[in-house]
Design a protein around this motif. Structure first.
Motif, short mmCIF file in Angstrom:
data_model
loop_
_atom_site.label_atom_id
_atom_site.label_comp_id
_atom_site.label_asym_id
_atom_site.label_seq_id
_atom_site.Cartn_x
_atom_site.Cartn_y
_atom_site.Cartn_z
N GLU A 145 0.84 -1.21 0.00
CA GLU A 145 0.00 0.00 0.00
C GLU A 145 0.87 1.26 0.00
OE1 GLU A 145 -2.44 -0.53 3.42
OE2 GLU A 145 -3.93 -1.76 2.37
N ALA A 146 1.97 1.22 0.73
CA ALA A 146 2.89 2.37 0.76
C ALA A 146 3.53 2.57 -0.61
CB ALA A 146 3.96 2.15 1.82
N ALA A 147 3.86 1.48 -1.29
CA ALA A 147 4.45 1.57 -2.63
C ALA A 147 3.47 2.17 -3.62
CB ALA A 147 4.90 0.18 -3.09
N GLU A 148 2.22 1.75 -3.54
CA GLU A 148 1.19 2.28 -4.44
C GLU A 148 1.02 3.79 -4.23
OE1 GLU A 148 -1.68 -1.64 -5.03
OE2 GLU A 148 -2.11 -0.24 -3.39
N LYS A 149 1.08 4.23 -2.99
CA LYS A 149 0.98 5.67 -2.70
C LYS A 149 2.19 6.42 -3.24
CE LYS A 149 -1.94 5.20 1.41
NZ LYS A 149 -2.02 5.34 2.90
N ALA A 150 3.36 5.82 -3.08
CA ALA A 150 4.59 6.46 -3.55
C ALA A 150 4.58 6.60 -5.08
CB ALA A 150 5.81 5.66 -3.11
N LEU A 151 3.98 5.64 -5.76
CA LEU A 151 3.92 5.66 -7.23
C LEU A 151 2.72 6.44 -7.74
CD1 LEU A 151 4.90 1.96 -8.02
CD2 LEU A 151 6.19 3.99 -8.69
N GLY A 152 1.75 6.67 -6.88
CA GLY A 152 0.54 7.34 -7.32
C GLY A 152 -0.30 6.47 -8.22
#
Length: 333
Positions: free
Chosen positions: A269-276
């Protein structure tokens, strides 16, 4: 369309191939016990390339979860290291029997004190194994190598289970796992929805350690059947390097989730937020890890076929791979 239907039929016959594999494994386990006097094995080395070699990845993944009584290692090379000893069982896998790299790896074993087992439908590998007086799990031919996965996998898993090398994974667990193939309608529906959700021709597949064999299999299926570039990496490792170089608009991210991923959810979930962006989710189904492996593998095949149809490419034709093999068979033997 004929080749698409041919490949669909190959995957729809997986239960029958799995049940045949179970019988082959049982018969050959008895032969091994008699020939090697029920010898005690501490190491299992699996040699293979591509769709045959991935059997080794699955065994290694399962061995960690179910605490196999043998240490499983995989070789995808033309040579074998000094890892081997007299208590090693070496399994050489090539469905076609003509994989040059695998045959050369077998050649490098000459004179080594190991017990040999081969998994093949024939070809040069079968002849080489016969010269070495190896136990051979003979596969029926005529299937595309990637479509023969359950035949090879269940032959090997049944074989190891009957030799009592699979730790907490019982032969009943292995036999019951073929019931996963009863849910074809649900698998086809899921495969279709995942293929429809994709919009790019490049894929980044991710999951955590225990499900990486499935990610690897999906990567191979997408490349061979759908003719797209696919990369598979394990999280959270790639979140500390690869993440920085990822173009969010250039590829579809596919994440594989199962009963063992709950502790890792926050990292993705953190990666998805970082990538937008968000990932396309594959949710594995099964009563245990083995059944999740089978479900994910079967689903991967159908996803790649659905995507091939959407892209209007022939999933059966592998012209680049065939050309490579032709060159290698002449230049590298």
């Amino acid at each position: 369309m004929y080749d698409f239907e041919y490949m669909m039929k190959a995957y729809s016959s997986w239960r029958e191939l799995a049940e045949l594999g179970l019988q082959i494994g049982l018969i050959k386990a008895k032969e091994t016990a008699e020939r090697y006097y029920g010898g005690s094995f501490r190491k299992l080395l699996v040699i293979g390339i591509g769709g045959s070699g991935i059997i080794g990845d699955y065994l290694r993944g399962l061995s960690e979860h179910y605490e196999f009584t043998v240490d499983v290692n995989v070789v995808r090379s033309v040579t074998v290291s000094n890892y081997l000893s007299r208590d090693s069982l070496v399994m050489v896998i090539s469905y076609s029997g003509d994989t040059v790299e695998t045959i050369k790896a077998l050649d490098s074993l000459k004179g080594r004190p190991v017990k040999l087992v081969g998994v093949t439908s024939g070809g040069l590998l079968e002849k080489a194994l016969q010269k070495e007086d190896a136990v051979i799990l003979k596969m029926p031919g005529g299937y595309p190598s990637r479509g023969a996965f359950p035949l090879m996998f269940y032959s090997v898993l049944s074989y190891l289970s009957h030799l009592q090398l699979t730790g907490k994974l019982s032969i009943n667990d292995v036999m019951n796992s073929v019931n996963v193939f009863e849910n074809i309608d649900a698998v086809l529906k899921t495969a279709s929805s995942i293929a429809e959700a994709s919009s790019k021709d490049k894929f980044f597949i991710t999951t955590h350690h225990e499900y990486m064999p499935i990610a690897s299999r999906l990567k191979k299926e997408l490349s061979e059947n759908a003719k797209v570039l696919a990369i598979a990496e394990e999280y959270p490792e790639w979140l500390h390097n690869t993440l920085e170089g990822m173009p969010k608009d250039d590829l579809d991210i596919i994440s594989i989730e199962g009963g063992l991923t709950s502790n890792y959810k926050c990292f993705l979930e953190a990666a998805e937020k970082a990538l937008g962006t968000s990932s396309i989710k594959i949710r594995l189904s099964g009563r245990n890890v083995l059944e999740e492996y089978i479900h994910g593998t079967w689903l991967s095949g159908y996803i790649s076929l659905m995507l091939a149809r959407r892209r209007n490419v022939n999933p059966r034709l592998t012209s680049k791979l065939n050309y490579y093999r032709e060159i290698v068979s002449k230049a590298c033997v």
